[in-house]
Design a protein around this motif. Structure first.
Motif, PDB file in Angstrom:
ATOM      1  N   GLY A   1     -70.621  86.985 -38.543  1.00  0.00           N
ATOM      2  CA  GLY A   1     -69.639  86.468 -39.502  1.00  0.00           C
ATOM      3  C   GLY A   1     -70.212  85.307 -40.300  1.00  0.00           C
ATOM      4  N   ASP A   2     -69.308  84.370 -40.598  1.00  0.00           N
ATOM      5  CA  ASP A   2     -69.662  83.279 -41.485  1.00  0.00           C
ATOM      6  C   ASP A   2     -70.305  82.137 -40.693  1.00  0.00           C
ATOM      7  N   VAL A   3     -71.613  82.200 -40.442  1.00  0.00           N
ATOM      8  CA  VAL A   3     -72.274  81.132 -39.681  1.00  0.00           C
ATOM      9  C   VAL A   3     -73.220  80.361 -40.597  1.00  0.00           C
ATOM     10  N   GLU A   4     -73.524  79.148 -40.160  1.00  0.00           N
ATOM     11  CA  GLU A   4     -74.375  78.295 -40.982  1.00  0.00           C
ATOM     12  C   GLU A   4     -75.809  78.826 -41.024  1.00  0.00           C
ATOM     13  N   PRO A   5     -76.582  78.435 -42.022  1.00  0.00           N
ATOM     14  CA  PRO A   5     -78.003  78.772 -42.033  1.00  0.00           C
ATOM     15  C   PRO A   5     -78.753  77.963 -40.967  1.00  0.00           C
ATOM     16  N   GLY A   6     -79.987  78.353 -40.703  1.00  0.00           N
ATOM     17  CA  GLY A   6     -80.822  77.585 -39.768  1.00  0.00           C
ATOM     18  C   GLY A   6     -80.607  77.940 -38.312  1.00  0.00           C
ATOM     19  N   LEU A   7     -79.988  79.097 -38.054  1.00  0.00           N
ATOM     20  CA  LEU A   7     -79.809  79.542 -36.673  1.00  0.00           C
ATOM     21  C   LEU A   7     -80.666  80.777 -36.404  1.00  0.00           C
ATOM     22  N   ARG A   8     -80.892  81.042 -35.139  1.00  0.00           N
ATOM     23  CA  ARG A   8     -81.384  82.341 -34.689  1.00  0.00           C
ATOM     24  C   ARG A   8     -80.417  82.818 -33.608  1.00  0.00           C
ATOM     25  N   ALA A   9     -80.261  84.137 -33.476  1.00  0.00           N
ATOM     26  CA  ALA A   9     -79.451  84.712 -32.403  1.00  0.00           C
ATOM     27  C   ALA A   9     -80.327  85.683 -31.619  1.00  0.00           C
ATOM     28  N   LEU A  10     -80.154  85.664 -30.301  1.00  0.00           N
ATOM     29  CA  LEU A  10     -80.999  86.483 -29.417  1.00  0.00           C
ATOM     30  C   LEU A  10     -80.168  87.451 -28.598  1.00  0.00           C
TER      31      LEU A  10
ATOM     32  N   LEU B   1     -90.994  80.712 -30.186  1.00  0.00           N
ATOM     33  CA  LEU B   1     -91.172  81.487 -31.430  1.00  0.00           C
ATOM     34  C   LEU B   1     -90.128  81.065 -32.474  1.00  0.00           C
ATOM     35  N   CYS B   2     -88.876  80.988 -32.052  1.00  0.00           N
ATOM     36  CA  CYS B   2     -87.797  80.657 -33.008  1.00  0.00           C
ATOM     37  C   CYS B   2     -87.937  79.226 -33.525  1.00  0.00           C
ATOM     38  N   PHE B   3     -88.183  78.283 -32.619  1.00  0.00           N
ATOM     39  CA  PHE B   3     -88.221  76.877 -33.046  1.00  0.00           C
ATOM     40  C   PHE B   3     -89.537  76.522 -33.746  1.00  0.00           C
ATOM     41  N   ALA B   4     -90.493  77.452 -33.760  1.00  0.00           N
ATOM     42  CA  ALA B   4     -91.718  77.208 -34.539  1.00  0.00           C
ATOM     43  C   ALA B   4     -91.397  77.139 -36.027  1.00  0.00           C
ATOM     44  N   THR B   5     -90.277  77.723 -36.440  1.00  0.00           N
ATOM     45  CA  THR B   5     -89.832  77.592 -37.827  1.00  0.00           C
ATOM     46  C   THR B   5     -89.069  76.272 -37.937  1.00  0.00           C
ATOM     47  N   PRO B   6     -89.565  75.330 -38.736  1.00  0.00           N
ATOM     48  CA  PRO B   6     -89.008  73.961 -38.702  1.00  0.00           C
ATOM     49  C   PRO B   6     -87.529  73.869 -39.022  1.00  0.00           C
ATOM     50  N   ASP B   7     -86.998  74.759 -39.887  1.00  0.00           N
ATOM     51  CA  ASP B   7     -85.585  74.592 -40.254  1.00  0.00           C
ATOM     52  C   ASP B   7     -84.613  75.258 -39.274  1.00  0.00           C
ATOM     53  N   VAL B   8     -85.118  75.787 -38.158  1.00  0.00           N
ATOM     54  CA  VAL B   8     -84.210  76.353 -37.146  1.00  0.00           C
ATOM     55  C   VAL B   8     -83.673  75.210 -36.284  1.00  0.00           C
ATOM     56  N   THR B   9     -82.349  75.049 -36.296  1.00  0.00           N
ATOM     57  CA  THR B   9     -81.719  73.930 -35.581  1.00  0.00           C
ATOM     58  C   THR B   9     -81.201  74.336 -34.204  1.00  0.00           C
ATOM     59  N   ALA B  10     -80.886  75.630 -34.013  1.00  0.00           N
ATOM     60  CA  ALA B  10     -80.296  76.059 -32.739  1.00  0.00           C
ATOM     61  C   ALA B  10     -80.402  77.577 -32.596  1.00  0.00           C
ATOM     62  N   ILE B  11     -80.301  78.029 -31.344  1.00  0.00           N
ATOM     63  CA  ILE B  11     -80.275  79.459 -31.028  1.00  0.00           C
ATOM     64  C   ILE B  11     -78.914  79.764 -30.412  1.00  0.00           C
ATOM     65  N   VAL B  12     -78.277  80.841 -30.855  1.00  0.00           N
ATOM     66  CA  VAL B  12     -76.971  81.219 -30.315  1.00  0.00           C
ATOM     67  C   VAL B  12     -77.068  82.586 -29.633  1.00  0.00           C
ATOM     68  N   ILE B  13     -76.226  82.763 -28.615  1.00  0.00           N
ATOM     69  CA  ILE B  13     -76.170  84.035 -27.899  1.00  0.00           C
ATOM     70  C   ILE B  13     -74.703  84.365 -27.615  1.00  0.00           C
ATOM     71  N   ASP B  14     -74.452  85.635 -27.294  1.00  0.00           N
ATOM     72  CA  ASP B  14     -73.057  86.077 -27.127  1.00  0.00           C
ATOM     73  C   ASP B  14     -72.910  87.034 -25.948  1.00  0.00           C
TER      74      ASP B  14
END
Ligand SMILES: CC(C)(COP(=O)(O)OP(=O)(O)OC[C@H]1O[C@@H](n2cnc3c(N)ncnc32)[C@H](O)[C@@H]1OP(=O)(O)O)[C@@H](O)C(=O)NCCC(=O)NCCS
Length: 185
Positions: free
Chosen positions: A89-98, A123-136
């Motif tokens: 859905g409508d989530v902010e930029p700068g995230l990764r989901a696993l 791997l995900c946090f190697a990209t500097p603009d990634v602020t957080a990882i979310v899971i569900d």
């Protein structure tokens, strides 16, 4: 830096992995982590792994975890803000989901999943603009929820995905990851 003690190597999935992924789709614990439907016999519903992997892109792709060259598990890594299905859905930029799953019961409970997650976090946090990882994880998957908590994920509450799946949203911030990595976790 290469971790000489790592047992797990992550690599991008290829269409040739479709066979092993299709076999893992029939494992009862893999099925149960994708649906609460007690009648379900196959994970992820109706899909074709060759097509899924063929559709991989820089905003949504699959990786295979190998132990000594043998595939043991899989992950999907997406940018939930940019991936085309807008599953999150409508989530902010700068995230990764696993998403993560180990296909064979004999490969679970040996620490491989934790290693896979740590490698994916790096791997995900190697990209500097990634602020957080979310899971569900599904709310029913209490063991997986415990597993994620131990890795530093924090509960953000329940959420229903795709209109039916009762999930728990959890988040690992870059700060929590960095603090855990500094402790060797
Ligand atoms: C969740 C999973 C990736 C963890 O990897 P793992 O290598 O088994 O985990 P580790 O050995 O590093 O850590 C053990 C912990 O993993 C979790 N775990 C172990 N087996 C599990 C299973 N069959 N299902 C869910 N979680 C499991 C538990 O929290 C366990 O700790 P516990 O023994 O105190 O309950 C793996 O067990 C798995 O693929 N399970 C089935 C699919 C799944 O639930 N995926 C998560 C979807 S949200």
């Amino acid at each position: 830096m290469l971790d000489e003690t790592a047992r797990i190597r992550l690599r991008r999935a290829t269409p040739d992995d479709a066979e092993v992924l299709t076999r893992w789709d029939r494992d009862p614990d893999v099925v149960a982590c994708t649906t609460d439907d007690p009648e379900a016999e196959v994970a992820f519903g109706d899909h074709d792994w060759r097509e899924e992997i063929g559709a991989d892109s820089d905003v949504s792709f699959h990786v295979i975890a190998e132990e000594a060259g043998r595939p043991v598990g899989a992950m999907q890594i997406i940018d939930p803000h940019r991936e085309p299905t807008h599953y999150w859905g409508d989530v902010e930029p700068g995230l990764r989901a696993l998403d993560v799953w180990i296909g064979d019961p004999s490969d679970r409970g040996r620490g491989l999943g934790a290693e896979m997650m740590r490698a994916a976090h790096a791997l995900c946090f190697a990209t500097p603009d990634v602020t957080a990882i979310v899971i569900d994880p599904l709310e029913s998957n209490t063991r997986a929820i415990r597993f994620y908590r131990r890795l530093g994920y924090v509960d953000e509450g329940p959420r229903i995905f795709d209109g039916v799946d009762r999930c728990r949203v959890m988040r690992l911030t870059r700060a929590a990851w960095a603090a855990g990595a500094a402790r060797g976790g």
